[in-house]
Design a protein around this motif. Structure first.
Motif, PDB file in Angstrom:
ATOM      1  N   PHE A   1       0.868  -1.179   0.000  1.00 54.17           N
ATOM      2  CA  PHE A   1       0.000   0.000   0.000  1.00 54.17           C
ATOM      3  C   PHE A   1       0.901   1.223   0.000  1.00 54.17           C
ATOM      4  CE2 PHE A   1      -2.489   3.395   1.931  1.00 54.17           C
ATOM      5  CZ  PHE A   1      -3.764   3.208   1.405  1.00 54.17           C
ATOM      6  N   THR A   2       0.477   2.304  -0.671  1.00 49.76           N
ATOM      7  CA  THR A   2       1.327   3.491  -0.781  1.00 49.76           C
ATOM      8  C   THR A   2       0.602   4.729  -0.260  1.00 49.76           C
ATOM      9  OG1 THR A   2       2.606   2.637  -2.649  1.00 49.76           O
ATOM     10  CG2 THR A   2       2.550   5.018  -2.387  1.00 49.76           C
ATOM     11  N   LEU A   3       1.373   5.582   0.415  1.00 54.54           N
ATOM     12  CA  LEU A   3       0.908   6.868   0.921  1.00 54.54           C
ATOM     13  C   LEU A   3       1.674   7.973   0.198  1.00 54.54           C
ATOM     14  CD1 LEU A   3      -0.587   8.665   3.014  1.00 54.54           C
ATOM     15  CD2 LEU A   3       1.290   8.186   4.604  1.00 54.54           C
ATOM     16  N   ASN A   4       0.948   8.951  -0.342  1.00 54.95           N
ATOM     17  CA  ASN A   4       1.578  10.020  -1.119  1.00 54.95           C
ATOM     18  C   ASN A   4       1.137  11.374  -0.569  1.00 54.95           C
ATOM     19  OD1 ASN A   4       2.693  11.722  -2.979  1.00 54.95           O
ATOM     20  ND2 ASN A   4       1.695  10.841  -4.768  1.00 54.95           N
ATOM     21  N   ASN A   5       2.073  12.079   0.037  1.00 61.53           N
ATOM     22  CA  ASN A   5       1.783  13.405   0.588  1.00 61.53           C
ATOM     23  C   ASN A   5       2.190  14.469  -0.426  1.00 61.53           C
ATOM     24  OD1 ASN A   5       1.241  15.603   2.212  1.00 61.53           O
ATOM     25  ND2 ASN A   5       3.093  15.391   3.434  1.00 61.53           N
ATOM     26  N   TYR A   6       1.382  14.658  -1.475  1.00 58.11           N
ATOM     27  CA  TYR A   6       1.714  15.652  -2.491  1.00 58.11           C
ATOM     28  C   TYR A   6       1.378  17.064  -2.021  1.00 58.11           C
ATOM     29  CZ  TYR A   6      -3.147  14.280  -3.447  1.00 58.11           C
ATOM     30  OH  TYR A   6      -4.466  13.942  -3.328  1.00 58.11           O
ATOM     31  N   GLY A   7       0.794  17.199  -0.836  1.00 61.43           N
ATOM     32  CA  GLY A   7       0.539  18.524  -0.287  1.00 61.43           C
ATOM     33  C   GLY A   7       1.803  19.328  -0.058  1.00 61.43           C
ATOM     34  N   VAL A   8       2.959  18.649   0.083  1.00 63.56           N
ATOM     35  CA  VAL A   8       4.222  19.368   0.285  1.00 63.56           C
ATOM     36  C   VAL A   8       4.581  20.208  -0.930  1.00 63.56           C
ATOM     37  CG1 VAL A   8       5.116  17.670   1.905  1.00 63.56           C
ATOM     38  CG2 VAL A   8       5.567  17.388  -0.532  1.00 63.56           C
ATOM     39  N   PHE A   9       3.951  19.939  -2.085  1.00 66.87           N
ATOM     40  CA  PHE A   9       4.208  20.731  -3.292  1.00 66.87           C
ATOM     41  C   PHE A   9       3.223  21.891  -3.426  1.00 66.87           C
ATOM     42  CE2 PHE A   9       5.521  16.318  -4.478  1.00 66.87           C
ATOM     43  CZ  PHE A   9       6.874  16.562  -4.431  1.00 66.87           C
TER      44      PHE A   9
ATOM     45  N   ILE B   1      -1.976   7.860  -9.300  1.00 67.48           N
ATOM     46  CA  ILE B   1      -1.918   6.584 -10.003  1.00 67.48           C
ATOM     47  C   ILE B   1      -1.419   5.512  -9.047  1.00 67.48           C
ATOM     48  CG2 ILE B   1      -0.907   5.342 -11.950  1.00 67.48           C
ATOM     49  CD1 ILE B   1      -0.581   7.978 -13.383  1.00 67.48           C
ATOM     50  N   ILE B   2      -2.094   4.381  -9.032  1.00 68.30           N
ATOM     51  CA  ILE B   2      -1.734   3.292  -8.121  1.00 68.30           C
ATOM     52  C   ILE B   2      -0.338   2.778  -8.454  1.00 68.30           C
ATOM     53  CG2 ILE B   2      -2.372   0.953  -7.393  1.00 68.30           C
ATOM     54  CD1 ILE B   2      -5.278   1.711  -8.019  1.00 68.30           C
ATOM     55  N   ASN B   3       0.425   2.471  -7.424  1.00 72.59           N
ATOM     56  CA  ASN B   3       1.783   1.951  -7.568  1.00 72.59           C
ATOM     57  C   ASN B   3       1.712   0.447  -7.849  1.00 72.59           C
ATOM     58  OD1 ASN B   3       4.581   1.852  -7.513  1.00 72.59           O
ATOM     59  ND2 ASN B   3       4.683   1.643  -5.288  1.00 72.59           N
ATOM     60  N   HIS B   4       1.726   0.079  -9.109  1.00 72.41           N
ATOM     61  CA  HIS B   4       1.616  -1.334  -9.528  1.00 72.41           C
ATOM     62  C   HIS B   4       2.686  -2.170  -8.835  1.00 72.41           C
ATOM     63  CE1 HIS B   4       2.051  -4.848 -12.154  1.00 72.41           C
ATOM     64  NE2 HIS B   4       0.814  -4.610 -12.547  1.00 72.41           N
ATOM     65  N   PRO B   5       2.372  -3.358  -8.330  1.00 70.23           N
ATOM     66  CA  PRO B   5       1.124  -4.117  -8.468  1.00 70.23           C
ATOM     67  C   PRO B   5       0.168  -3.963  -7.289  1.00 70.23           C
ATOM     68  CG  PRO B   5       2.809  -5.554  -7.608  1.00 70.23           C
ATOM     69  CD  PRO B   5       3.448  -4.198  -7.743  1.00 70.23           C
ATOM     70  N   GLU B   6       0.304  -2.902  -6.498  1.00 68.18           N
ATOM     71  CA  GLU B   6      -0.566  -2.718  -5.347  1.00 68.18           C
ATOM     72  C   GLU B   6      -2.006  -2.456  -5.797  1.00 68.18           C
ATOM     73  OE1 GLU B   6       1.269   0.412  -3.126  1.00 68.18           O
ATOM     74  OE2 GLU B   6       3.218  -0.589  -3.149  1.00 68.18           O
ATOM     75  N   ALA B   7      -2.903  -2.376  -4.820  1.00 67.14           N
ATOM     76  CA  ALA B   7      -4.319  -2.235  -5.143  1.00 67.14           C
ATOM     77  C   ALA B   7      -4.900  -0.896  -4.725  1.00 67.14           C
ATOM     78  CB  ALA B   7      -5.129  -3.356  -4.489  1.00 67.14           C
ATOM     79  N   ALA B   8      -4.148  -0.082  -3.982  1.00 68.32           N
ATOM     80  CA  ALA B   8      -4.716   1.174  -3.516  1.00 68.32           C
ATOM     81  C   ALA B   8      -3.616   2.150  -3.122  1.00 68.32           C
ATOM     82  CB  ALA B   8      -5.646   0.921  -2.321  1.00 68.32           C
ATOM     83  N   LEU B   9      -3.992   3.433  -3.086  1.00 66.01           N
ATOM     84  CA  LEU B   9      -3.060   4.508  -2.734  1.00 66.01           C
ATOM     85  C   LEU B   9      -3.849   5.665  -2.147  1.00 66.01           C
ATOM     86  CD1 LEU B   9      -0.121   5.892  -4.826  1.00 66.01           C
ATOM     87  CD2 LEU B   9      -1.877   7.455  -4.033  1.00 66.01           C
ATOM     88  N   LEU B  10      -3.346   6.234  -1.047  1.00 68.09           N
ATOM     89  CA  LEU B  10      -3.963   7.414  -0.435  1.00 68.09           C
ATOM     90  C   LEU B  10      -3.097   8.634  -0.694  1.00 68.09           C
ATOM     91  CD1 LEU B  10      -6.246   8.506   1.482  1.00 68.09           C
ATOM     92  CD2 LEU B  10      -4.534   8.338   3.307  1.00 68.09           C
ATOM     93  N   GLY B  11      -3.716   9.697  -1.195  1.00 69.38           N
ATOM     94  CA  GLY B  11      -3.019  10.956  -1.416  1.00 69.38           C
ATOM     95  C   GLY B  11      -3.516  12.016  -0.450  1.00 69.38           C
TER      96      GLY B  11
END
Length: 442
Positions: free
Chosen positions: A358-366, A374-384
């Motif tokens: 599972f991936t966490l993406n804190n793009y708020g820093v930008f 976009i989901i980080n293949h082969p995972e099934a979900a991502l929270l931004g």
């Protein structure tokens, strides 16, 4: 008198991690004729994941380097050949008389020319050994190492492919040059000096012309890996995205309380979001998964290996926190900080770039509010997570100013329906607004 047999040990490009089938040679740390020890770093290679320093498992003398810098090799292809070191007391081999350069010297000048090309990439290390200092070969001023004269009619020798290409590109006749390298070797500086002599005097600057075509930048290294993975994600995963605005005032207050409880300890917002995601995946295990398309199966994982997006000078990478579900919030914060620093300094081991669930993406820093990650293949979900800003908000029927952020959740529609995805996102939002909810899972 003891006679020693010269044994040769061929070392092939080893397996450098999950899914890595090839690597490109960035820089050799040794030359033909050098003596190496077991586990000495001999070459730096770049894979699709990172740059890696490769140690040799043999000791002895370097007999052969099977590829030059810039060459791509597949796993298992020949990399370096090492011979047994000369026995103690054995007679030293006779040197070849000038003007023929010894192979070791030739290889060293090849390395010097490549090092001067400006194409050396400073990449990631493996983290298991300190990177050795790069070789610096200085021209000695003694007569013993001065350039050997070239006999009349003798053709200059050119070792470096860079020198040949440089001469060809600028129309320089190598046979007409006076080489300054040992035994008549033409060096890069010889060609550059000829180019400078050939160049016409600078003219008045002409008006800027419309370019004939675009600048072509090859996809390679980390950028290529990102492009391949995201393209595969878009091609294979039927993803959907849902989002919600949340009041993060309570989460910021919890952060201050944690740091105040032990002065000097820093718990970042990323660590708090990581803790919330882990708790959410325990409630909605369908999302801690991957899809095996060939066998038409969903792979659901018990362990949470949490990836998080980190921006570096070499591009976007996703370090992975192993067994994040076993870590406290404070230990999560420490591990996130450690991996982030390794990524930014180029020392992140390749095994920390794979295996996420599972991936966490804190793009708020930008400085952006939202995204459709976009989901980080082969995972099934991502929270931004978007930036946290002051916004008008209704609390208990009263309008007030609160710290608000937007959460975006992308999920593979093959592993769950919108109800599950919405339930996960709502749980995360509730924990952000009321962090005490997390106490129920402790």
């Amino acid at each position: 008198m003891t006679t020693a047999t010269r044994e040769e040990q061929l070392f092939r490009l080893p397996d450098l991690g999950e899914g890595l089938t090839d690597a490109e040679i960035v820089e050799w740390k040794v030359a033909v004729g050098d003596t190496v020890t077991i586990d000495q770093i001999v070459v730096e290679v770049e894979t699709a994941k990172a740059a890696v320093e490769v140690p040799v498992p043999y000791a002895g003398t370097v007999l052969r380097l099977h590829a030059e810098a810039g060459t791509a090799l597949g796993v298992g292809e020949p990399l370096i050949t090492v011979g047994a070191a000369a026995p103690v007391g054995a007679a030293a081999p006779a040197k070849v008389a000038a003007p023929v350069a010894e192979p070791a010297a030739a290889e060293r000048y090849r390395e010097e020319e490549q090092a001067g090309s400006g194409n050396v990439l400073i990449g990631y290390g493996t983290g298991h050994a300190p990177a050795p200092r790069r070789r610096r070969r200085r021209a000695a001023t003694t007569a013993a190492t001065a350039p050997a004269p070239v006999a009349e009619g003798q053709a200059p020798r050119v070792i470096s492919p860079l020198v040949r290409r440089l001469a060809r590109d600028h129309g320089i006749d190598l046979a007409a040059l006076a080489p300054t390298g040992p035994a008549g070797v033409v060096l890069r500086r010889d060609v550059e000096e000829a180019v400078a002599r050939k160049a016409p005097a600078p003219a008045e600057p002409a008006p800027a012309a419309v370019p004939d075509g675009p600048v072509r930048i090859p996809l390679r290294g980390v950028r290529k890996a990102v492009a391949d993975k995201l393209s595969r994600s878009r091609t294979e995963i039927p993803d959907a995205t849902t989002w919600v605005d949340v009041d993060a005032t309570g989460l910021l207050q919890a952060k201050k309380a944690l740091e105040a409880a032990e002065p000097g300890r820093r718990v970042g917002l990323l660590a708090l979001f990581a803790r919330i995601c882990v708790a959410g995946l325990r409630r909605f295990p369908e999302l801690n998964a991957a899809v095996d398309a060939e066998r038409r199966e969903i792979l659901r994982f018990d362990e949470v290996h949490l990836g998080f997006a980190a921006q570096t000078d070499r591009g976007l990478v996703v370090p992975v926190v192993r067994d994040a579900h076993r870590l406290t919030t404070v230990r999560l914060a420490a591990e996130l900080a450690r991996l982030t620093e390794l990524a930014r300094t180029g020392n992140l081991p390749p095994d920390r770039l794979t295996g996420g669930t599972f991936t966490l993406n804190n793009y708020g820093v930008f400085g952006v509010d939202g995204s459709t990650p976009i989901i980080n293949h082969p995972e099934a979900a991502l929270l931004g997570v978007g930036r946290i800003v002051d916004k008008p908000w209704v609390v208990d029927g009263e309008l007030t100013v609160r710290k608000v952020t937007q959460l975006s959740f992308s999920f593979d529609h093959r592993v769950c329906d919108g109800g599950t995805a919405g339930g996960f996102l709502r749980f995360v939002a509730d924990c952000v607004e009321r962090p005490a909810i997390l106490l129920a899972d402790l």
